[in-house]
Every structure is written in structure tokens, then in C-alpha cells.
Design a protein around this motif. Structure first.
Motif, PDB file in Angstrom:
ATOM      1  N   UNK A  25       0.844  -1.200   0.000  1.00  0.00           N
ATOM      2  CA  UNK A  25       0.000   0.000   0.000  1.00  0.00           C
ATOM      3  C   UNK A  25       0.880   1.251   0.000  1.00  0.00           C
ATOM      4  N   UNK A  26       1.916   1.253   0.820  1.00  0.00           N
ATOM      5  CA  UNK A  26       2.814   2.407   0.863  1.00  0.00           C
ATOM      6  C   UNK A  26       3.553   2.573  -0.469  1.00  0.00           C
ATOM      7  N   UNK A  27       3.944   1.474  -1.071  1.00  0.00           N
ATOM      8  CA  UNK A  27       4.700   1.536  -2.320  1.00  0.00           C
ATOM      9  C   UNK A  27       3.906   2.019  -3.511  1.00  0.00           C
ATOM     10  N   UNK A  28       2.611   1.800  -3.503  1.00  0.00           N
ATOM     11  CA  UNK A  28       1.790   2.199  -4.661  1.00  0.00           C
ATOM     12  C   UNK A  28       1.041   3.504  -4.415  1.00  0.00           C
ATOM     13  N   UNK A  29       1.328   4.153  -3.312  1.00  0.00           N
ATOM     14  CA  UNK A  29       0.543   5.333  -2.926  1.00  0.00           C
ATOM     15  C   UNK A  29       0.609   6.480  -3.934  1.00  0.00           C
ATOM     16  N   UNK A  30       1.650   6.545  -4.747  1.00  0.00           N
ATOM     17  CA  UNK A  30       1.774   7.636  -5.708  1.00  0.00           C
ATOM     18  C   UNK A  30       1.210   7.274  -7.088  1.00  0.00           C
ATOM     19  N   UNK A  31       0.747   6.065  -7.240  1.00  0.00           N
ATOM     20  CA  UNK A  31       0.151   5.643  -8.513  1.00  0.00           C
ATOM     21  C   UNK A  31      -1.292   6.123  -8.613  1.00  0.00           C
ATOM     22  N   UNK A  32      -1.846   6.023  -9.820  1.00  0.00           N
ATOM     23  CA  UNK A  32      -3.272   6.340 -10.016  1.00  0.00           C
ATOM     24  C   UNK A  32      -4.109   5.391  -9.156  1.00  0.00           C
ATOM     25  N   UNK A  33      -5.279   5.851  -8.707  1.00  0.00           N
ATOM     26  CA  UNK A  33      -6.134   4.993  -7.869  1.00  0.00           C
ATOM     27  C   UNK A  33      -6.438   3.634  -8.503  1.00  0.00           C
ATOM     28  N   UNK A  34      -6.677   3.594  -9.803  1.00  0.00           N
ATOM     29  CA  UNK A  34      -6.976   2.297 -10.438  1.00  0.00           C
ATOM     30  C   UNK A  34      -5.771   1.365 -10.376  1.00  0.00           C
ATOM     31  N   UNK A  35      -4.566   1.929 -10.536  1.00  0.00           N
ATOM     32  CA  UNK A  35      -3.354   1.110 -10.441  1.00  0.00           C
ATOM     33  C   UNK A  35      -3.135   0.657  -8.997  1.00  0.00           C
ATOM     34  N   UNK A  36      -3.434   1.533  -8.036  1.00  0.00           N
ATOM     35  CA  UNK A  36      -3.311   1.156  -6.626  1.00  0.00           C
ATOM     36  C   UNK A  36      -4.202  -0.034  -6.310  1.00  0.00           C
ATOM     37  N   UNK A  37      -5.442   0.044  -6.740  1.00  0.00           N
ATOM     38  CA  UNK A  37      -6.399  -1.042  -6.483  1.00  0.00           C
ATOM     39  C   UNK A  37      -5.915  -2.332  -7.111  1.00  0.00           C
ATOM     40  N   UNK A  38      -5.419  -2.245  -8.332  1.00  0.00           N
ATOM     41  CA  UNK A  38      -4.927  -3.434  -9.030  1.00  0.00           C
ATOM     42  C   UNK A  38      -3.754  -4.074  -8.299  1.00  0.00           C
TER      43      UNK A  38
END
Length: 75
Positions: A25-38
Motif C-alpha cells: 500500500x505504501x509503495x503504490x501510494x503515488x500511482x493512479x487509484x486504479x493502479x493502486x487497487x490493481x
């Protein structure tokens, strides 16, 4: 029997989520929300599959007496 669901997480599960999923979760925090969810979904599925593989390999045994005592405590 109706069993009340727990209101607090199991300490083992809580620790697994902290150690395995919080870094994702911390690592993907700067990605787009759809990418975070994926990404979080993929990590969650991988964790659950690994856990299931471990359970199937170890094949823990649950004793009826122990389970029934636990259920009686909940009732």
C-alpha cells in the motif's frame, strides 16, 4: 448454533497484514487509484493463495472438543 463474529482481528492475521500488505500500500501510494487497487488486489490474492497452499500442505487438525468449547464460550 449461531456464532457471533469476532470484533477484533486475530493477532496473527493482523501481523501478516502489517508485514505483507502495508508495504505494498505504501509503495503504490503515488500511482493512479486504479493502479493502486490493481496492485493491492494482486498482493492480497498472492497472500491468500500462499496461505491456502500452506494450510493444504500442513493440514492442521481441528479437534471437535476444542472447537465446541470455543463455540460455547462465544455463546
Amino acid at each position: 448454533y449461531l456464532v457471533e463474529l469476532p470484533t477484533e482481528p486475530n493477532p496473527y492475521v493482523h501481523q501478516a497484514l502489517e508485514v505483507l500488505l502495508e508495504p505494498v500500500v505504501a509503495g503504490v501510494s503515488k500511482l493512479r487509484p486504479t493502479a493502486q487497487i490493481s496492485m493491492v488486489s494482486m498482493a492480497t490474492v498472492a497472500m491468500c493463495e500462499a496461505w491456502m497452499a500452506h494450510i493444504l500442505k500442513v493440514k492442521p487438525r481441528f479437534r471437535y472438543v476444542s472447537c465446541s468449547k470455543y463455540v460455547q464460550k462465544l455463546l
